[in-house]
Structures are given as C-alpha cells and as structure tokens.
Design an enzyme around this catalytic site. Structure first.
Site, PDB file in Angstrom:
ATOM      1  N   CYS A 126      -8.960   6.898  -7.574  1.00  0.00           N
ATOM      2  CA  CYS A 126      -9.114   5.862  -6.560  1.00  0.00           C
ATOM      3  C   CYS A 126      -9.998   6.442  -5.466  1.00  0.00           C
ATOM      4  O   CYS A 126     -10.161   7.656  -5.387  1.00  0.00           O
ATOM      5  CB  CYS A 126      -7.758   5.467  -5.978  1.00  0.00           C
ATOM      6  N   CYS A 128      -9.521   5.584  -2.094  1.00  0.00           N
ATOM      7  CA  CYS A 128      -8.961   5.417  -0.746  1.00  0.00           C
ATOM      8  C   CYS A 128      -8.726   6.736  -0.012  1.00  0.00           C
ATOM      9  O   CYS A 128      -8.796   6.789   1.205  1.00  0.00           O
ATOM     10  CB  CYS A 128      -7.701   4.563  -0.767  1.00  0.00           C
ATOM     11  N   CYS A 136     -10.095   1.218  -1.066  1.00  0.00           N
ATOM     12  CA  CYS A 136     -10.187   1.757  -2.425  1.00  0.00           C
ATOM     13  C   CYS A 136     -11.585   1.627  -3.009  1.00  0.00           C
ATOM     14  O   CYS A 136     -11.868   2.142  -4.088  1.00  0.00           O
ATOM     15  CB  CYS A 136      -9.181   1.046  -3.318  1.00  0.00           C
ATOM     16  N   LYS A 202       0.201  -3.285 -10.217  1.00  0.00           N
ATOM     17  CA  LYS A 202       0.460  -2.618  -8.951  1.00  0.00           C
ATOM     18  C   LYS A 202       0.496  -3.665  -7.849  1.00  0.00           C
ATOM     19  O   LYS A 202      -0.463  -4.422  -7.665  1.00  0.00           O
ATOM     20  CB  LYS A 202      -0.652  -1.593  -8.691  1.00  0.00           C
ATOM     21  N   GLU A 240      -2.347  -9.070 -16.139  1.00  0.00           N
ATOM     22  CA  GLU A 240      -2.973  -7.806 -15.741  1.00  0.00           C
ATOM     23  C   GLU A 240      -2.838  -6.769 -16.847  1.00  0.00           C
ATOM     24  O   GLU A 240      -3.787  -6.053 -17.177  1.00  0.00           O
ATOM     25  CB  GLU A 240      -2.325  -7.266 -14.458  1.00  0.00           C
ATOM     26  N   LYS A 255       4.316  -0.583 -10.688  1.00  0.00           N
ATOM     27  CA  LYS A 255       4.500   0.120  -9.427  1.00  0.00           C
ATOM     28  C   LYS A 255       4.615  -0.867  -8.291  1.00  0.00           C
ATOM     29  O   LYS A 255       3.792  -1.789  -8.239  1.00  0.00           O
ATOM     30  CB  LYS A 255       3.273   1.032  -9.228  1.00  0.00           C
ATOM     31  N   SER A 282       6.656   6.277  -2.830  1.00  0.00           N
ATOM     32  CA  SER A 282       6.998   7.055  -1.640  1.00  0.00           C
ATOM     33  C   SER A 282       8.098   6.413  -0.789  1.00  0.00           C
ATOM     34  O   SER A 282       9.021   7.097  -0.345  1.00  0.00           O
ATOM     35  CB  SER A 282       5.745   7.276  -0.793  1.00  0.00           C
ATOM     36  N   TYR A 321       8.788  11.446  -7.055  1.00  0.00           N
ATOM     37  CA  TYR A 321       8.779  12.644  -6.207  1.00  0.00           C
ATOM     38  C   TYR A 321      10.054  13.457  -6.409  1.00  0.00           C
ATOM     39  O   TYR A 321      10.144  14.582  -5.951  1.00  0.00           O
ATOM     40  CB  TYR A 321       8.599  12.230  -4.734  1.00  0.00           C
TER      41      TYR A 321
HETATM   42  C1  PBG Z   1      -3.958   4.642  -4.383  1.00  0.00           C
HETATM   43  C2  PBG Z   1      -2.514   4.914  -4.559  1.00  0.00           C
HETATM   44  C3  PBG Z   1      -1.485   4.565  -3.685  1.00  0.00           C
HETATM   45  C4  PBG Z   1      -0.302   5.046  -4.255  1.00  0.00           C
HETATM   46  C5  PBG Z   1      -0.653   5.667  -5.448  1.00  0.00           C
HETATM   47  N1  PBG Z   1      -2.019   5.555  -5.626  1.00  0.00           N
HETATM   48  C6  PBG Z   1      -1.519   3.926  -2.364  1.00  0.00           C
HETATM   49  C7  PBG Z   1      -1.970   2.551  -2.182  1.00  0.00           C
HETATM   50  O1  PBG Z   1      -2.272   1.814  -3.106  1.00  0.00           O
HETATM   51  O2  PBG Z   1      -2.059   2.184  -1.020  1.00  0.00           O
HETATM   52  C8  PBG Z   1       1.068   4.895  -3.668  1.00  0.00           C
HETATM   53  C9  PBG Z   1       2.092   5.828  -4.187  1.00  0.00           C
HETATM   54  C10 PBG Z   1       3.329   5.925  -3.377  1.00  0.00           C
HETATM   55  O3  PBG Z   1       3.583   5.140  -2.444  1.00  0.00           O
HETATM   56  O4  PBG Z   1       4.113   6.820  -3.680  1.00  0.00           O
HETATM   57  N2  PBG Z   1      -4.713   5.819  -4.515  1.00  0.00           N
END
Ligand code: PBG
Length: 342
Positions: A126, A128, A136, A202, A240, A255, A282, A321
């Site tokens: 990605c 970002c 992104c 996602k 998707e 996700k 996270s 994690y």
């Molecule tokens: C984008 C990406 C994100 C996460 C994984 N890959 C962030 C987003 O889409 O804003 C989030 C993972 C997490 O919250 O643990 N590179």
C-alpha cells in the site's frame, strides 16, 4: 398431569460431553494452531530500535535487526508467518520509497528470509505509509484521489518486495484492479511463483485507529470511505472477493475480524477453495489490551476465545498482534496453562 413431579430428562444430554477437561478437549470442534497465525511487524530504519506504540501495548516499531529477533521468537513458538509494514525514511506525494529496494521492509524481508527460513514472509502493499498526505494512492489535480493512477507504483512496490524474497504480497489499498495489475507485474518480472494474499474485503473501519499511529499513516485530510467498503454491506463483500479471485488472488482476507464474522463465514462458503485470512486489527487488539490492563477481563481466555471464534467462523489464517503471545499461551497448555486445574 402432575405438575410437581420431577421432569424426565431426555436421553440426549449434551452436558455429558462437558463433564471433564479431557472429554471437552477430545470433542472440541475448533482448535488453534500457531502455524495458522500471522504476526504483523512494523519495521523502520536504525539499529536496536524498539519503540512501543502508545495505543498498542506490546507492539513496537522495530529496526530490521529487532524485527529479525521478533520473527525468530515467533518461529520458535510455531507462528506461521509475519506480515511486514514499513515506516520509510522519507515520504513524498507519490510514495516513491515504497518501491525502494533499500527501504526497511525490503531489508527486513531479506534478513528474515535468510535468518528465519521457517516462517512465511508476507508484505503489505500500500502507499499510505509512504505518501506525505497519508492516502493509499495519488492525489489528482482537483485534490481528489487518483487511486488507479497509482497502480504502477503499487506494482513496483510488490515487485520490489518479491525481489527481496517475499513469499506472498498483500495488496491492502482496496483499489479496483490492484490484484490483476500486481499479478501481471509479478509475472512479467519473473515472479510468477510469488502469491497474492488479497485484502479482498476491507471495510472503512474505526478499528484501524491505533494502526495509523503505529504505521504513521493517518490521512492528513479526508478519509478512506471512497475505496474501502461500507460496514453495512455484506453482499458486496462477495462481489469484491469474486473480482479478486478472477484477477488472480491466491488467498483472500476479511478485515476487521470480530465485527465481521458473518462476512468471514459467507466468504468462506462462497470460495471454499481459497485460504481465507481474518485480520484481527489494531483497534480490536487495543480494546482487549485496555480491558485486560484494568483487570476487567481475563486476557488469556478472552484472546483465545476470540481467535477460536475467527476459526469457527471459517477463517483459515489469523492475522493478529497477539500471534506470538497466543502461541506462547498455547505452548503452555492453552487457556489455563499447565499447572492450574481447569
Ligand atoms: C493499509 C493498511 C491499514 C491496515 C492494514 N493495512 C490501514 C488502513 O487501511 O487505514 C490496518 C491494520 C490494523 O488496524 O491493524 N496499509
């Protein structure tokens, strides 16, 4: 009818199978195996760096040497893979460092492949973390997102990860066509053997908050709702996933995880032949840590119950994690550990 007579119990009594830890263990339908866990790692430059992320206790930004150490420990406890995110030395509007062979992620891939051959190395693809605006993809001349315009840079990043030795690349930006573009790019560059673990489904989720601290990737304006999915939609998830399978995704991902167990089940049922990952993100991690830190829940039980639920819903692979901690707990005998009676 004598209302005071004791009721007759039917002969089918499920409780019989719950009477002892041994029988409960024997009839358990869903088991956790660290081989199916993937541990996300945040890598950056420097040496001996281990900076804890405030909103994710127990998770660190790591220099490459420390990432190798973490991967070594994960492999020792049987964790199946690591998922690498990079915090680059320099950011610009096009995220050009994402495809730099000398950046932290590329160096970490090479080092882990060399020193920890037993663990699968997956890279997040990605922009970002690499763009100065935190989006992104590229920003167009009207200040909008030109996501498609950034496809070549996504391909360049994926090819650079493959060149470093990544086993799988994981495009996470939810840009239409990104999987097909990366497949073509990898094949053309001689990396036909490198698989794609697509973040196919996602959602634009509030649960990514702590990650953006960890990866230093919060957008400086706007949000990601024009490309990530609306949390209200499940049928669209199947669309998707179908598009990504068509474009060559080898593995699929949903996700976040816990708030989307119905989607995990539906995607598994619709695409039973694709390994499916669930990303326990996270914010989901932070909630458990926060409650556990205050003594409000039994962390070990709550985490193992959560991970079991993801497997029960149909996920084959758990990205979390907690991967290393959970693997350690399992090695100690699961929920209660070896020495305590259950
Ligand atoms: C984008 C990406 C994100 C996460 C994984 N890959 C962030 C987003 O889409 O804003 C989030 C993972 C997490 O919250 O643990 N590179």
């Amino acid at each position: 009818m004598d209302l005071l007579a004791p009721p007759t119990l039917g002969s089918d009594r499920p409780q019989r199978l719950r009477q002892s830890p041994a029988v409960r263990r024997l009839v358990r339908e869903t088991r956790l195996d660290p081989a199916a866990f993937v541990l996300p790692l945040f890598v950056r430059g420097g040496e001996g760096v281990r900076d804890e992320i405030a909103s994710m206790p127990g998770v660190f930004q790591l220099s490459v040497d420390e990432a190798v150490r973490e991967a070594t420990e994960a492999a020792r406890f049987g964790v199946g893979g690591v998922l690498l995110f990079g915090i680059p030395a320099r950011k610009d509007a096009e995220g050009s460092t994402a495809s730099d062979d000398a950046e932290a992620v590329q160096r970490a891939v090479r080092a882990i492949k060399e020193e920890v051959p037993g663990i699968a190395v997956i890279t997040d693809v990605c922009l970002c973390e690499y763009t100065d605006h935190g989006h992104c993809g590229f920003i167009d001349s009207h200040g909008g997102l030109d996501l498609e315009g950034s496809l070549p840079q996504h391909v360049a990043a994926a090819v650079s990860h493959a060149r470093a030795g990544a086993d799988l690349v994981a495009p996470s930006s939810m840009i239409d066509g990104v999987v097909g573009a990366i497949r073509e790019g990898l094949d053309a560059a001689g990396f036909g053997h490198v698989g794609i673990f697509s973040y196919a489904v996602k959602y634009a989720s509030a649960f990514y908050g702590p990650f953006r601290d960890a990866a230093e990737s919060a957008p400086v304006f706007g949000d990601r709702r024009t490309h990530q999915m609306d949390p209200a939609n499940a049928r669209e998830a199947l669309r998707e996933a179908a598009l990504d399978v068509e474009q060559g995704a080898d593995l699929l991902m949903v996700k976040p995880a816990v708030a989307y167990l119905d989607v995990v089940r539906q995607v598994k049922d619709a695409f039973p032949d694709r390994p499916l990952g669930a990303y326990h993100v996270s914010g989901e991690y932070a909630m458990l840590k926060a409650a556990a830190g205050r003594g409000w829940i039994d962390e070990r039980r709550a985490v193992l119950e959560t991970l079991t639920s993801l497997r029960r819903a149909g996920a084959d692979i758990l990205i979390t994690y907690y991967a290393l901690e959970a693997a350690r707990w399992l090695a100690e005998g699961g929920e209660r550990g070896p020495s305590r009676p259950s």
